[in-house]
Every structure is written in C-alpha cells, then in structure tokens.
Enzyme design. Structure first.
Site, PDB file in Angstrom:
ATOM      1  N   GLU A  84     -43.258  28.516  -5.309  1.00 42.33           N
ATOM      2  CA  GLU A  84     -43.430  27.152  -4.798  1.00 42.33           C
ATOM      3  C   GLU A  84     -42.573  26.967  -3.550  1.00 42.33           C
ATOM      4  O   GLU A  84     -41.378  27.210  -3.568  1.00 42.33           O
ATOM      5  CB  GLU A  84     -43.045  26.139  -5.884  1.00 42.33           C
ATOM      6  CG  GLU A  84     -42.845  24.715  -5.420  1.00 42.33           C
ATOM      7  CD  GLU A  84     -44.062  24.080  -4.742  1.00 42.33           C
ATOM      8  OE1 GLU A  84     -45.163  24.196  -5.286  1.00 42.33           O
ATOM      9  OE2 GLU A  84     -43.885  23.486  -3.648  1.00 42.33           O
ATOM     10  N   ARG A 141     -45.899  11.159 -10.809  1.00 46.96           N
ATOM     11  CA  ARG A 141     -46.182  12.565 -10.542  1.00 46.96           C
ATOM     12  C   ARG A 141     -44.952  13.440 -10.835  1.00 46.96           C
ATOM     13  O   ARG A 141     -45.065  14.527 -11.372  1.00 46.96           O
ATOM     14  CB  ARG A 141     -46.565  12.700  -9.069  1.00 46.96           C
ATOM     15  CG  ARG A 141     -47.583  13.730  -8.787  1.00 46.96           C
ATOM     16  CD  ARG A 141     -48.034  13.523  -7.369  1.00 46.96           C
ATOM     17  NE  ARG A 141     -49.255  12.771  -7.350  1.00 46.96           N
ATOM     18  CZ  ARG A 141     -50.425  13.302  -7.051  1.00 46.96           C
ATOM     19  NH1 ARG A 141     -50.530  14.558  -6.729  1.00 46.96           N
ATOM     20  NH2 ARG A 141     -51.511  12.574  -7.052  1.00 46.96           N
ATOM     21  N   TYR A 157     -52.612   0.682 -11.222  1.00 44.17           N
ATOM     22  CA  TYR A 157     -52.355   0.782 -12.660  1.00 44.17           C
ATOM     23  C   TYR A 157     -50.850   0.758 -12.888  1.00 44.17           C
ATOM     24  O   TYR A 157     -50.064   1.050 -11.981  1.00 44.17           O
ATOM     25  CB  TYR A 157     -52.994   2.025 -13.289  1.00 44.17           C
ATOM     26  CG  TYR A 157     -52.729   3.326 -12.572  1.00 44.17           C
ATOM     27  CD1 TYR A 157     -53.575   3.773 -11.579  1.00 44.17           C
ATOM     28  CD2 TYR A 157     -51.624   4.112 -12.886  1.00 44.17           C
ATOM     29  CE1 TYR A 157     -53.343   4.968 -10.909  1.00 44.17           C
ATOM     30  CE2 TYR A 157     -51.379   5.312 -12.237  1.00 44.17           C
ATOM     31  CZ  TYR A 157     -52.251   5.730 -11.244  1.00 44.17           C
ATOM     32  OH  TYR A 157     -52.012   6.911 -10.579  1.00 44.17           O
ATOM     33  N   ASP A 191     -57.105  21.833  -5.779  1.00 43.88           N
ATOM     34  CA  ASP A 191     -57.398  21.312  -4.439  1.00 43.88           C
ATOM     35  C   ASP A 191     -57.608  22.423  -3.412  1.00 43.88           C
ATOM     36  O   ASP A 191     -58.320  22.214  -2.419  1.00 43.88           O
ATOM     37  CB  ASP A 191     -56.242  20.420  -3.949  1.00 43.88           C
ATOM     38  CG  ASP A 191     -56.380  18.986  -4.420  1.00 43.88           C
ATOM     39  OD1 ASP A 191     -57.218  18.728  -5.311  1.00 43.88           O
ATOM     40  OD2 ASP A 191     -55.661  18.113  -3.890  1.00 43.88           O
TER      41      ASP A 191
HETATM   42  C1  LIG Z   1     -53.305   9.152  -3.055  1.00 44.70           C
HETATM   43  C2  LIG Z   1     -53.882  10.092  -4.049  1.00 44.70           C
HETATM   44  C3  LIG Z   1     -54.049   9.662  -5.369  1.00 44.70           C
HETATM   45  C4  LIG Z   1     -54.557  10.539  -6.320  1.00 44.70           C
HETATM   46  N1  LIG Z   1     -54.721  10.092  -7.594  1.00 44.70           N
HETATM   47  C5  LIG Z   1     -55.220  10.942  -8.533  1.00 44.70           C
HETATM   48  C6  LIG Z   1     -55.403  10.513  -9.889  1.00 44.70           C
HETATM   49  O1  LIG Z   1     -55.090   9.383 -10.243  1.00 44.70           O
HETATM   50  N2  LIG Z   1     -55.914  11.404 -10.786  1.00 44.70           N
HETATM   51  C7  LIG Z   1     -56.238  12.673 -10.424  1.00 44.70           C
HETATM   52  O2  LIG Z   1     -56.718  13.440 -11.282  1.00 44.70           O
HETATM   53  N3  LIG Z   1     -56.083  13.110  -9.156  1.00 44.70           N
HETATM   54  C8  LIG Z   1     -55.576  12.282  -8.212  1.00 44.70           C
HETATM   55  N4  LIG Z   1     -55.405  12.718  -6.940  1.00 44.70           N
HETATM   56  C9  LIG Z   1     -55.703  14.112  -6.619  1.00 44.70           C
HETATM   57  C10 LIG Z   1     -54.591  15.030  -7.082  1.00 44.70           C
HETATM   58  O3  LIG Z   1     -53.347  14.601  -6.571  1.00 44.70           O
HETATM   59  C11 LIG Z   1     -54.843  16.456  -6.632  1.00 44.70           C
HETATM   60  O4  LIG Z   1     -56.179  16.794  -6.870  1.00 44.70           O
HETATM   61  C12 LIG Z   1     -53.938  17.405  -7.413  1.00 44.70           C
HETATM   62  O5  LIG Z   1     -52.585  17.156  -7.108  1.00 44.70           O
HETATM   63  C13 LIG Z   1     -54.293  18.841  -7.078  1.00 44.70           C
HETATM   64  O6  LIG Z   1     -53.416  19.698  -7.749  1.00 44.70           O
HETATM   65  P1  LIG Z   1     -53.150  21.132  -7.185  1.00 44.70           P
HETATM   66  O7  LIG Z   1     -52.184  21.760  -8.122  1.00 44.70           O
HETATM   67  O8  LIG Z   1     -54.448  21.822  -6.913  1.00 44.70           O
HETATM   68  O9  LIG Z   1     -52.484  20.913  -5.766  1.00 44.70           O
HETATM   69  P2  LIG Z   1     -51.120  20.146  -5.384  1.00 44.70           P
HETATM   70  O10 LIG Z   1     -50.756  19.147  -6.428  1.00 44.70           O
HETATM   71  O11 LIG Z   1     -51.293  19.699  -3.977  1.00 44.70           O
HETATM   72  O12 LIG Z   1     -50.039  21.286  -5.439  1.00 44.70           O
HETATM   73  C14 LIG Z   1     -49.971  22.326  -4.501  1.00 44.70           C
HETATM   74  C15 LIG Z   1     -48.566  22.902  -4.545  1.00 44.70           C
HETATM   75  O13 LIG Z   1     -48.541  24.074  -3.753  1.00 44.70           O
HETATM   76  C16 LIG Z   1     -47.371  24.066  -2.958  1.00 44.70           C
HETATM   77  N5  LIG Z   1     -47.647  24.892  -1.764  1.00 44.70           N
HETATM   78  C17 LIG Z   1     -48.481  24.586  -0.743  1.00 44.70           C
HETATM   79  N6  LIG Z   1     -48.516  25.596   0.147  1.00 44.70           N
HETATM   80  C18 LIG Z   1     -47.686  26.543  -0.338  1.00 44.70           C
HETATM   81  C19 LIG Z   1     -47.302  27.830   0.131  1.00 44.70           C
HETATM   82  N7  LIG Z   1     -47.774  28.321   1.275  1.00 44.70           N
HETATM   83  N8  LIG Z   1     -46.427  28.554  -0.608  1.00 44.70           N
HETATM   84  C20 LIG Z   1     -45.932  28.073  -1.776  1.00 44.70           C
HETATM   85  N9  LIG Z   1     -46.257  26.850  -2.258  1.00 44.70           N
HETATM   86  C21 LIG Z   1     -47.129  26.112  -1.559  1.00 44.70           C
HETATM   87  C22 LIG Z   1     -47.134  22.609  -2.648  1.00 44.70           C
HETATM   88  O14 LIG Z   1     -45.788  22.370  -2.285  1.00 44.70           O
HETATM   89  C23 LIG Z   1     -47.527  21.956  -3.968  1.00 44.70           C
HETATM   90  O15 LIG Z   1     -46.437  21.889  -4.863  1.00 44.70           O
HETATM   91  C24 LIG Z   1     -54.913  11.851  -5.967  1.00 44.70           C
HETATM   92  C25 LIG Z   1     -54.745  12.279  -4.654  1.00 44.70           C
HETATM   93  C26 LIG Z   1     -54.246  11.404  -3.693  1.00 44.70           C
HETATM   94  C27 LIG Z   1     -54.079  11.872  -2.264  1.00 44.70           C
END
Ligand SMILES: Cc1cc2nc3c(=O)[nH]c(=O)nc-3n(C[C@H](O)[C@H](O)[C@H](O)COP(=O)(O)OP(=O)(O)OC[C@H]3O[C@@H](n4cnc5c(N)ncnc54)[C@H](O)[C@@H]3O)c2cc1C
Length: 386
Positions: free
Chosen positions: A30, A104, A208, A289
C-alpha cells in the site's frame, strides 16, 4: 501459491483476509503510510456486508456502523417523500445481512486489524509490473515476485496500465462535494437516521447517519452531486466560495441547512471506467475500481470490490492460478457491468428537469419499486457463485 496485492483499500484488504482464511500466502503493498481517510464514509449493502461477516469481521464492524432506518427518495425542493423502503432490522431480515453506514477509516482499520500487520506493507508504492505479470517494482527500487499479482489499486491503477495499457477512467460530466455534519446542526432534517436521496434538476443530495455503539459520534455524511462542468482535467480542486450553496439555492431548507453547516469541500470529478474486455495479462489481474470504477449513485463500488475479492480468493485457493484467472472475469464481468449501468441510470433519474413530466412520473414509479427491482443486487451471495 503466493499472491502480491497492490493496494490495501477495501478490495485489497478483503482479498488479503479472504486469501489468509483459505491458507494462501499473501502480501499487501500500500502506497499510503497509514490507512486513514477521515471525513469519508461508505455504505455497505447486504451483498458486501454478508461477505465481511463470513470473513469474521461482522461483529467488529457492526459496533462502528449504523443501520439506516429507511431508504427514502424525496423531491429536493418540496421535501415530499416520493418513495420509501424499509431499512434496519427489516432490511437485514429480507436480505440476510445488514446495510451499514460506516466511516471509511473504521472499515479499513477493522479489515487491517483482522489481517494483521505482518504481511501488510504500508508506505510501499508500486511503480510497475513485469515478468509476465509476476513481479512488481516498488518505489524504493526493490522488486517482489509472486505467482499472481492483483491490482487492487483503485481508479488510477498502475497494474491496469500493465494489463490493458490504453484504458483509463472517463469523466462522467458530473462532480460532487461531500461533508460530515453533526446531527445537532440539522434541526430541519426529517428522518435524520434514514439514508435519503433528494432529487432535483441537474443535482441531487444523498446523506446517511454515522455512529455505532463504539463510536462517540453522531454525524451525517453527505454527498452532493451537480451536473457539470462539461470538461474536467485532473483530480479534486477547490471551488469558488459559495459555489455549492448557490447550486442548491431554492431547495428544501433541510438541504440548504446541511450544505451550509460545514466548510465547503473541494469539488470532485465523478469518474467511471468503461467496460474492460481484458481483466488479466499473464499473471497480473485486476479487482475493484482498478477494473470497473463506477458512479456512486447505487452505492456499489466498494460492495463490488468486496464481491470481486471473495470470488477471486475462492478461485485462487483451488491452486491453479491460470484456471483461476481465466474463470474470474467470466464470473464477475456481467454482474459488475450491470451494476455500473444501473448506477448511470440512477444518476439520470436523480437529475431530471422539471418540464420532463412523463420522465418524472416514470422516475417516481422506479423509486417506488427500487428495492424489489434491485433484489438482484442486494440478494447476491458472491462466495456461492464460484
Ligand atoms: C464520494 C464517493 C462515495 C462513495 N460511496 C460509496 C458507497 O457508499 N458504497 C460503495 O459501495 N461504494 C462507494 N463509493 C465507491 C468506493 O469508494 C470504491 O468503489 C471503493 O473504494 C473501491 O475499492 P478499491 O479497493 O477497488 O479501491 P480503493 O478503495 O480506491 O483503494 C485503492 C488503494 O490502492 C492504493 N494504491 C493506489 N495506487 C497504488 C500504488 N501504485 N501502489 C500501492 N498502492 C496503491 C491506494 O492508496 C488505496 O489505498 C464511493 C466513491 C466515492 C468517490
């Protein structure tokens, strides 16, 4: 089998826990020095919370979460209830798992505590992927080789740059502000413990409550979305003073009160990743994502990352990495595309103009039928699909 996971967000941490639970050796890399995103919350529906409960973190997360009492759709100006659906215990009974509103940082730290510190490498950014997807390069110059590399590194994924180099998220034409407001500053807010959408032309407000028995906190998390501007380059940026309140002028007093109760946040572009045909290359594979960033109007981005994680963990635990990476997109592509499409559609419904009388009638009917029509999202049990 050894797995390197890039990113310890919601998807990466869930994958780490799920692989651990299945006896697979896994390391998380991370970029951030600590897991901390204060001021942002997430709503988890039954399809996500059910998997976290199966992973043994349900009780701990429950103590720092609220369960919205209802899901309510309102007209943003008059405040009239367009439709409402049961939350709380009724929702949990119907879908077999709770709907949680959670900070979060509490979610990430709860997952990280369960995973343990030994294989969680904070402050380790990944700069590239090599060697047919088996090797990651770290920003301190070292490399790490494993059997599989998982890109759980979010919407601006480095791993996606290796898997499918010409892809990347697009700006949706909509942008957002967010905030946390103490409930005592919201005397006009009806149903303060519900999750509520206030819909109007070219904008909507979602909020919420947060809290939980172990959290000394009674805030409401809001997310205010505006159509426009048409173009956006780069990330968040400060907005002109009063821009948010000006956009919601004339809306219901509870809306104006909430948006005006805290300092205006930066304005965020809302991005989405067009569907990818390729989810893996060699032994590198994408999750969450990084693979299918979607608009937040269905509250499903984090939930879909959790679903991806448990499905991928099940497949990898069977021991044949190539077979797992071939089967994983077949199990996940259709569902994540359908959920993403539904989030777009919800956004359109929330922003209809006043003169679209037929559209508004159809919208109201859709909101009235929202929960029954979206059983397929909330009922889903990802671990039983592998
Ligand atoms: C305003 C907003 C509200 C939201 N509300 C909701 C909700 O209510 N319910 C819901 O289900 N979803 C919600 N989402 C969507 C949700 O936040 C994302 O879909 C979710 O966080 C995706 O999880 P992830 O683990 O794929 O990516 P992320 O949570 O983005 O995690 C990616 C991680 O990778 C790390 N990283 C990035 N690049 C590198 C690298 N090169 N090397 C090492 N580490 C790296 C980052 O620091 C981060 O910790 C919301 C999004 C937004 C923008």
């Amino acid at each position: 089998m050894r797995v390197s996971v890039v990113g310890a967000g919601i998807g990466g941490l869930t994958l780490g826990l799920a692989l651990h639970a299945r006896g697979v050796e896994v390391d998380l890399y991370e970029r951030a020095d600590e897991l901390r995103e204060v001021g942002a919350a997430v709503a988890l529906s039954a399809n996500g919370s059910r998997e976290l409960i199966r992973l043994g973190v349900g009780e701990a997360l429950d103590r720092v979460s609220t369960m919205p009492t209802e899901l309510i759709y309102r007209d943003g100006r008059s405040g009239e209830r367009i439709a409402a659906h049961p939350g709380g215990a009724a929702y949990r009974e119907r879908f077999g798992a709770p709907y949680w509103g959670i900070h979060r940082v509490d979610l990430q730290q709860g997952l990280a505590r369960a995973f343990g510190p030994e294989h969680l490498h904070l402050g380790h950014g990944v700069t590239g992927v090599h060697d047919d997807g088996r090797t990651i390069a770290l920003d301190d110059g070292r490399t790490v080789t494993a059997d599989v590399v998982v890109g759980a590194d979010g919407v601006h994924s480095v791993v996606r740059g290796y898997v499918t180099p010409d892809s990347g998220p697009t700006y949706s034409g909509t942008s957002a502000f967010r905030g946390l407001v103490p409930r005592r500053d919201l005397p006009s807010l009806p149903d303060p413990l519900a999750i509520q959408f206030w819909a109007g032309p070219d904008a909507h407000l979602l909020h919420y409550a947060l809290g939980g028995v172990e959290r000394d906190d009674d805030t409401v998390n809001f997310f205010a979305v505006l159509c426009g501007p048409e173009q956006w380059d780069g990330g968040n940026r400060p907005a002109a003073d009063g821009e948010l309140l000006a956009a919601f002028a004339g809306w219901h007093p509870a809306v104006v009160e909430m948006l005006g109760a805290v300092e205006q946040s930066p304005r965020w572009p809302l991005l989405s990743q067009p569907p990818l045909t390729r989810w893996s290359r060699g032994r590198a594979v994408l999750l969450g994502d990084a693979c299918h960033a979607m608009l937040p109007h269905h509250g499903q981005g984090a939930n879909q990352s959790i679903e991806d994680a448990v499905v991928l963990a099940d497949l990898l635990a069977a021991g044949d990495a190539d077979a797992a990476l071939a089967r994983y997109p077949r199990l996940r592509r259709g569902r994540t595309r359908a959920v993403a499409a539904s989030a777009w559609e919800t956004g359109t419904l929330l922003h209809l103009p006043d003169d679209d009388v037929d559209g508004l009638k159809a919208r109201d009917a859709r909101f009235e039928n929202y929960l029954p029509a979206n059983d397929w999202v909330h009922d889903h049990s990802a671990t039983t699909t592998t």
